[in-house]
Design a protein around this motif. Structure first.
Motif, PDB file in Angstrom:
ATOM      1  N   GLY A  22      33.690  38.678  32.691  1.00  0.00           N
ATOM      2  CA  GLY A  22      33.783  37.234  32.885  1.00  0.00           C
ATOM      3  C   GLY A  22      35.132  36.837  33.465  1.00  0.00           C
ATOM      4  N   PRO A  23      35.714  35.733  33.001  1.00  0.00           N
ATOM      5  CA  PRO A  23      37.029  35.299  33.500  1.00  0.00           C
ATOM      6  C   PRO A  23      38.142  36.320  33.271  1.00  0.00           C
ATOM      7  CG  PRO A  23      35.927  33.509  32.356  1.00  0.00           C
ATOM      8  CD  PRO A  23      35.108  34.739  32.092  1.00  0.00           C
ATOM      9  N   LYS A  24      37.949  37.256  32.335  1.00  0.00           N
ATOM     10  CA  LYS A  24      38.958  38.277  32.083  1.00  0.00           C
ATOM     11  C   LYS A  24      39.186  39.159  33.315  1.00  0.00           C
ATOM     12  CE  LYS A  24      37.768  38.523  27.171  1.00  0.00           C
ATOM     13  NZ  LYS A  24      37.190  39.374  26.096  1.00  0.00           N
ATOM     14  N   SER A  25      38.249  39.114  34.251  1.00  0.00           N
ATOM     15  CA  SER A  25      38.419  39.856  35.506  1.00  0.00           C
ATOM     16  C   SER A  25      39.698  39.435  36.223  1.00  0.00           C
ATOM     17  CB  SER A  25      37.214  39.624  36.426  1.00  0.00           C
ATOM     18  OG  SER A  25      36.004  39.949  35.783  1.00  0.00           O
ATOM     19  N   GLY A  26      40.150  38.214  35.944  1.00  0.00           N
ATOM     20  CA  GLY A  26      41.382  37.727  36.567  1.00  0.00           C
ATOM     21  C   GLY A  26      42.573  38.620  36.273  1.00  0.00           C
ATOM     22  N   LEU A  27      42.599  39.255  35.107  1.00  0.00           N
ATOM     23  CA  LEU A  27      43.714  40.139  34.763  1.00  0.00           C
ATOM     24  C   LEU A  27      43.742  41.360  35.672  1.00  0.00           C
ATOM     25  CD1 LEU A  27      43.454  40.014  30.855  1.00  0.00           C
ATOM     26  CD2 LEU A  27      45.019  38.742  32.340  1.00  0.00           C
ATOM     27  N   PHE A  28      42.575  41.904  35.968  1.00  0.00           N
ATOM     28  CA  PHE A  28      42.493  43.066  36.861  1.00  0.00           C
ATOM     29  C   PHE A  28      43.017  42.712  38.248  1.00  0.00           C
ATOM     30  CE2 PHE A  28      40.273  45.412  40.166  1.00  0.00           C
ATOM     31  CZ  PHE A  28      40.403  46.729  39.757  1.00  0.00           C
ATOM     32  N   TRP A  29      42.571  41.564  38.760  1.00  0.00           N
ATOM     33  CA  TRP A  29      42.963  41.194  40.129  1.00  0.00           C
ATOM     34  C   TRP A  29      44.386  40.647  40.191  1.00  0.00           C
ATOM     35  CZ3 TRP A  29      40.460  43.476  43.649  1.00  0.00           C
ATOM     36  CH2 TRP A  29      39.127  43.813  43.448  1.00  0.00           C
ATOM     37  N   ALA A  30      44.900  40.180  39.052  1.00  0.00           N
ATOM     38  CA  ALA A  30      46.313  39.810  39.011  1.00  0.00           C
ATOM     39  C   ALA A  30      47.176  41.042  39.224  1.00  0.00           C
ATOM     40  CB  ALA A  30      46.653  39.151  37.674  1.00  0.00           C
ATOM     41  N   GLY A  31      46.792  42.163  38.588  1.00  0.00           N
ATOM     42  CA  GLY A  31      47.511  43.420  38.806  1.00  0.00           C
ATOM     43  C   GLY A  31      47.442  43.872  40.239  1.00  0.00           C
ATOM     44  N   SER A  32      46.259  43.714  40.855  1.00  0.00           N
ATOM     45  CA  SER A  32      46.098  44.075  42.264  1.00  0.00           C
ATOM     46  C   SER A  32      46.971  43.208  43.160  1.00  0.00           C
ATOM     47  CB  SER A  32      44.623  43.927  42.664  1.00  0.00           C
ATOM     48  OG  SER A  32      44.442  44.185  44.041  1.00  0.00           O
ATOM     49  N   ALA A  33      47.044  41.908  42.868  1.00  0.00           N
ATOM     50  CA  ALA A  33      47.863  40.988  43.668  1.00  0.00           C
ATOM     51  C   ALA A  33      49.352  41.320  43.547  1.00  0.00           C
ATOM     52  CB  ALA A  33      47.610  39.537  43.225  1.00  0.00           C
ATOM     53  N   ILE A  34      49.776  41.741  42.346  1.00  0.00           N
ATOM     54  CA  ILE A  34      51.184  42.097  42.147  1.00  0.00           C
ATOM     55  C   ILE A  34      51.542  43.339  42.957  1.00  0.00           C
ATOM     56  CG2 ILE A  34      52.852  42.945  40.448  1.00  0.00           C
ATOM     57  CD1 ILE A  34      51.422  41.128  38.386  1.00  0.00           C
ATOM     58  N   LEU A  35      50.675  44.344  42.949  1.00  0.00           N
ATOM     59  CA  LEU A  35      50.917  45.555  43.732  1.00  0.00           C
ATOM     60  C   LEU A  35      50.938  45.235  45.229  1.00  0.00           C
ATOM     61  CD1 LEU A  35      48.679  48.142  41.819  1.00  0.00           C
ATOM     62  CD2 LEU A  35      51.179  47.953  41.778  1.00  0.00           C
ATOM     63  N   THR A  36      50.054  44.331  45.652  1.00  0.00           N
ATOM     64  CA  THR A  36      50.028  43.927  47.057  1.00  0.00           C
ATOM     65  C   THR A  36      51.292  43.173  47.426  1.00  0.00           C
ATOM     66  OG1 THR A  36      47.620  43.737  46.894  1.00  0.00           O
ATOM     67  CG2 THR A  36      48.650  42.774  48.835  1.00  0.00           C
ATOM     68  N   PHE A  37      51.821  42.383  46.501  1.00  0.00           N
ATOM     69  CA  PHE A  37      53.088  41.677  46.713  1.00  0.00           C
ATOM     70  C   PHE A  37      54.216  42.667  46.971  1.00  0.00           C
ATOM     71  CE2 PHE A  37      57.127  40.041  45.241  1.00  0.00           C
ATOM     72  CZ  PHE A  37      57.182  38.750  45.731  1.00  0.00           C
ATOM     73  N   VAL A  38      54.254  43.745  46.194  1.00  0.00           N
ATOM     74  CA  VAL A  38      55.299  44.768  46.368  1.00  0.00           C
ATOM     75  C   VAL A  38      55.175  45.408  47.750  1.00  0.00           C
ATOM     76  CG1 VAL A  38      56.182  46.983  45.534  1.00  0.00           C
ATOM     77  CG2 VAL A  38      55.472  45.218  43.897  1.00  0.00           C
ATOM     78  N   TYR A  39      53.948  45.729  48.147  1.00  0.00           N
ATOM     79  CA  TYR A  39      53.745  46.307  49.482  1.00  0.00           C
ATOM     80  C   TYR A  39      54.208  45.336  50.564  1.00  0.00           C
ATOM     81  CZ  TYR A  39      51.544  47.858  53.747  1.00  0.00           C
ATOM     82  OH  TYR A  39      51.332  48.223  55.061  1.00  0.00           O
TER      83      TYR A  39
END
Length: 372
Positions: free
Chosen positions: A285-302
């Protein structure tokens, strides 16, 4: 710049229209509930064919074909005579001729293999990631808006109503991006967009631990804001960045391969996200946001280390910056003179390449033509 970012608005118009049609057909209790949305799609091919037929040809392509008079004619069609004089037209085409010759000296040929050789390898990698970052930012949750809203506990009709507001952000966000693009750099917008989306996704994920009605509506509102943030930054800026990062000779191939990277990532997300939201599968459900938040942070570093700033740069200047392997975070402050080159080597003849700008005004003369 505005035309390139307008591509994102075109996606938005189509998505908004389609979601409106589906919402209008929601209460039809027959097979036409799904047939009408499919039939309406046949309206668009004739209109698109007419627009493509009358669209002006690319001045850069005409220059590469040595059709300079046609290139000038195309530039006139793409500009306003009130602000772009006949002399400006000739200077613009002259700049394109100079940039094309500069790139020919750097690398001959234009095959797909050339995209992974020498300087162009870095440009290809960054272009691929610029498109992939659109999905790695968590944007894919937006595409599953109706399912997201329903898994958050909303009624069917309310989920479709909110989906209309969600998809309206594609258009609203693109219009907002036009103002942002005139004030901020592409790299700045990409970084700020990723940071904002990561923060919003963390909040959405946090709302998933509450079963209250308020939390459900807050998570829905945050998803709408997530789409606004995306379409004000990553969504439209992506098209501008890819067009500027790729070399003019390999641009068509680079954009084509970048879209392949996007679609491959889209397939992966299309498999993962429905399973994350489905109660019959992972039921995040909405908890999926935590997974994609991690993905967005890694993309920010790149993005910080690899995606350069291309604002206020001509294509010739960008060629030199990539040729001399300038780090992404130094693109904005490195001074380049593409017209002061050694004829044999194609590198600056007198002043050092890696000189920091002391005043942004010093660079205006070198970017005058590109900004026009």
């Amino acid at each position: 710049m505005a035309i390139l970012s307008y591509i994102n608005a075109c996606w938005g118009f189509g998505i908004l229209l389609s979601s409106g049609v589906v919402r209008a057909c929601l209460n039809i209790e027959s097979e036409w509930a799904f047939k009408i949305p499919f039939c309406i799609q046949w309206v668009w091919p004739p209109l698109l064919i007419a627009l493509i037929w009358f669209a002006p040809e690319s001045p850069f392509w005409l220059v590469r074909q040595e059709r300079y008079a046609d290139a000038e004619h195309s530039v006139r069609r793409l500009t306003t005579a009130q602000y772009f004089s006949e002399e400006d037209v000739k200077r613009n085409v002259a700049m394109k001729i100079h940039t094309t010759e500069l790139e020919k000296n750097m690398s001959a040929g234009a095959s797909y293999l050339d995209m992974f050789k020498g300087v162009d390898r870095r440009r290809t990698e960054v272009s691929l990631m610029v498109f992939a970052a659109q999905l790695l930012s968590g944007q894919n949750l937006i595409g599953q808006g109706v399912q997201f809203f329903q898994q958050a506990g909303m009624a069917v009709q309310a989920s479709y109503d909110l989906n209309l507001a969600l998809n309206a952000m594609f258009v609203v966000g693109t219009f907002v991006s036009w103002g942002l693009l005139t004030r901020f750099g592409r790299r700045t917008l990409y970084l700020s967009g990723l940071a904002t989306m990561a923060a919003v996704l963390l909040c959405i994920g946090g709302m998933g631990f509450s079963n209250s009605t308020t939390a459900k509506w807050v998570s829905g509102a945050l998803l709408i804001f997530l789409n606004l943030a995306y379409n004000s930054t990553l969504g439209p800026v992506c098209y501008t960045l890819v067009a500027e990062i790729s070399s003019t000779r390999l641009r068509a191939k680079t954009i084509a391969l970048s879209r392949v990277a996007y679609q491959l990532m889209n397939i992966i997300c299309g498999i993962i996200v429905p399973r994350q939201l489905s109660p019959a599968e992972w039921n995040w459900g909405p908890k999926s946001g935590l997974f994609w938040a991690g993905s967005a942070i890694l993309t920010f570093v790149y993005t910080w280390f690899r995606i350069p700033e291309t604002r206020n740069r001509s294509y010739g200047e960008l060629d030199l910056l990539f040729e001399h392997r300038v780090p992404a975070w130094r693109f904005a402050k490195t001074k380049v003179d593409q017209f002061n080159l050694d004829e044999r080597s194609g590198v600056p003849a007198e002043t050092p390449m890696m000189e920091e700008k002391s005043d942004l005004k010093e660079d205006v003369a070198h970017t005058e033509y590109a900004r026009k």
